[in-house]
Design an enzyme around this catalytic site. Structure first.
Site, PDB file in Angstrom:
ATOM      1  CG  HIS A 158      -2.037  -1.005   1.090  1.00  0.00           C
ATOM      2  ND1 HIS A 158      -3.320  -0.667   0.740  1.00  0.00           N
ATOM      3  CD2 HIS A 158      -2.046  -2.348   1.244  1.00  0.00           C
ATOM      4  CE1 HIS A 158      -4.078  -1.757   0.694  1.00  0.00           C
ATOM      5  NE2 HIS A 158      -3.318  -2.798   1.002  1.00  0.00           N
ATOM      6  CG  ASP A 366       0.121   9.276   0.746  1.00  0.00           C
ATOM      7  OD1 ASP A 366       0.006   8.096   1.133  1.00  0.00           O
ATOM      8  OD2 ASP A 366      -0.523  10.221   1.244  1.00  0.00           O
TER       9      ASP A 366
END
Ligand code: GDG
Length: 477
Positions: A158, A366
């Site tokens: 992720h 991110d």
């Protein structure tokens, strides 16, 4: 349909119908796949005990079976607060300065992965598909193979995969990456992270990468690919209709008294670029005195990972910085920053996003960033807000119509804020319509189906350059 076994650090048990609004899109999507396949979601219970017993607590809620195990206190310190959150998380977010390399953390991480494998292996039956989630469990596939598991094993990361030179700073990095070759499919959020992984395979392990993403090292081959995660866009539409959303919308609009609202919502984490965002906003106030009193920043930042000292430090820094900016610019009838250290129900957030004029999503790094997609999904089609998005968020690769920004540059942040506030309605609509189309098409259900189809071998992996997904020009990275 094959039974699905999901393994992640924490398990998110489905909520009773009335509480659905407080559950994240990922949990909803995985729960629906588990329900359809009568699968199991396995992970840590979140509880710490004196001694590891391996006792599994099985529950069935809303048609989904969860199986959880307690960890020893030492496991939590070394594996979770240690290697996962003090070594891998900072390093994979390009913060080598914050990464701690401690032998105890490394051995705790390997021990917990072994314990997870030993505990879950007996639950896995022939034909089950096993899908491992995230950086806490990178070597789990190898541990499962050692326990004799022969099933199809998938892994999804992720967070970003860092550049080759950065990951070589990690002691025993080869051992970690080689352990991944036991998976049948390895998924990343973006083409950028996928390329970094391929570079590592070629340069460090002397492996090769085929056009369909198959990597080969010696006699071992594994499929790799980019699978950008999305939100549950359909669910988000209903969320905006909930009383929570409507109350939040009204409250924000009434308290704004006609002023423009910039909104940021982030876990309190140094990777989210909050200090840089506040400094960029301060630069905007300095450079645009006519906007004083006309605009404010609402920053919601629920604390996370409080046990890790770098998180306590960032919290202190932000308390001080927001106080300083407010002290410098505020008047009796206006404060430039409303800084809130608490979480909100998901419906409430949807209402706040809709009431705001500009979404500030400016992480320094991110994996994807779901807030960017939630902000877009929550907008009023007749009067949509503008998204300012860091070019270092994975989401920037898909969301090319957002205003991209270098979050480290105060000047760029200031310029983008001004551009967003002055953007004509026609441009806002054109940009938003393209953004929302992508958010709806590439939603969390598409992500899950895409990954599982590749894992079962039901779909061919198309060469990265021909996926048809829009990509930002390389020069923007
Ligand atoms: C990791 C990767 C990747 C936030 N505040 C509240 C709240 N949230 C919800 C958001 C969103 C989720 O948390 C945050 O997701 P992000 O994607 O922004 O970030 P991470 O937590 O760092 O997640 C990231 C993600 O995994 C998925 O793959 O995108 O890159 O770092 O859904 O809405 N939810 C509620 N109240 C809050 O105050 N209810």
């Amino acid at each position: 349909m094959n039974r699905l076994i999901i393994i992640s650090n924490r398990v998110s048990a489905p909520m009773a119908r009335g509480d659905k609004a407080s559950q994240g899109g990922l949990a909803v999507a995985l729960a629906s796949a588990l329900r359809e396949s009568s699968g199991i979601w396995f992970g840590w219970s979140g509880n710490a005990t004196d001694r590891f017993t391996g006792d599994i607590s099985v529950r069935k809620t809303e048609g989904v079976t969860t199986a959880t195990v307690d960890l020893e206190e030492q496991d939590v310190d070394e594996y979770y607060n240690g290697y996962a959150n003090r070594t891998l998380w900072p390093l994979f977010h390009y913060r080598i300065d914050l990464a701690e390399f401690d032998r105890q953390f490394g051995s705790g991480y390997e021990r917990v992965n072994q314990r997870f494998a030993a505990t879950v292996a007996p639950l896995i039956e022939d034909g089950d598909l096993v899908w491992v989630q995230d950086y806490h469990l990178i070597p789990l596939g190898q541990e499962l193979r050692r326990k004799g598991v022969k099933n199809r094993l998938g892994y999804f990361l992720h967070i970003p995969w860092p550049p080759h030179r950065l990951i070589t700073a990690l002691p025993f990095h080869r051992r970690l990456v080689e352990s991944m070759l036991d998976y049948d499919l390895i998924g990343f959020q973006t083409h950028e992270w996928l390329e970094s992984f391929h570079h590592y395979i070629e340069r460090e392990l002397g492996g090769s990468v085929a056009a369909d993403g198959t990597i080969t090292v010696g006699d071992r081959s594994t499929l790799t690919g980019a699978f950008p995660i999305g939100i549950d866009a359909g669910e988000y539409d209903t969320l905006s209709e909930t009383p929570d959303a409507q109350v939040a919308f009204q409250t924000l609009r009434e308290s704004a008294q006609g002023r423009k609202c910039l909104i940021g919502v982030d876990r309190l984490d140094y990777s989210k670029g909050l200090v840089e965002r506040f400094n960029g906003y301060r630069r905007f106030l300095e450079e645009n005195p006519d906007w004083l009193h006309q605009v404010y920043l609402l920053q919601i930042a629920p604390p996370s990972r409080g046990e890790v000292h770098t998180y306590a430090n960032i919290r202190e820094e932000l308390d001080e910085l927001s106080g300083r900016i407010n002290g410098e610019f505020a008047h009796v009838d206006w404060v430039p920053i409303r800084y809130v250290n608490q979480g909100y129900p998901r419906g409430g957030l949807a209402g706040l996003f809709r009431a705001a004029d500009v979404g500030l999503v400016t992480p320094l790094r991110d994996g994807m960033n779901l807030i960017a997609k939630e902000f877009v999904a929550a907008q009023d089609p007749a009067d949509p807000g503008v998204l300012i998005l860091s070019k270092f968020a994975g989401a920037a690769e898909q969301m090319t119509e957002a205003l991209h920004v270098n979050p480290y540059s105060k000047d760029e942040l200031s310029d983008r804020i001004l551009q967003a506030l002055k953007m004509p309605m026609a441009e806002r609509r054109t940009r938003w319509e393209k953004l929302v189309d992508g958010v709806r098409r590439d939603d969390v259900h598409a992500w899950r189906k895409d990954f599982l189809a590749k894992l079962t071998g039901e779909a061919e992996l198309v060469p990265a350059a021909n996926t048809g997904r829009e990509r930002a020009p390389l020069s923007t990275y």
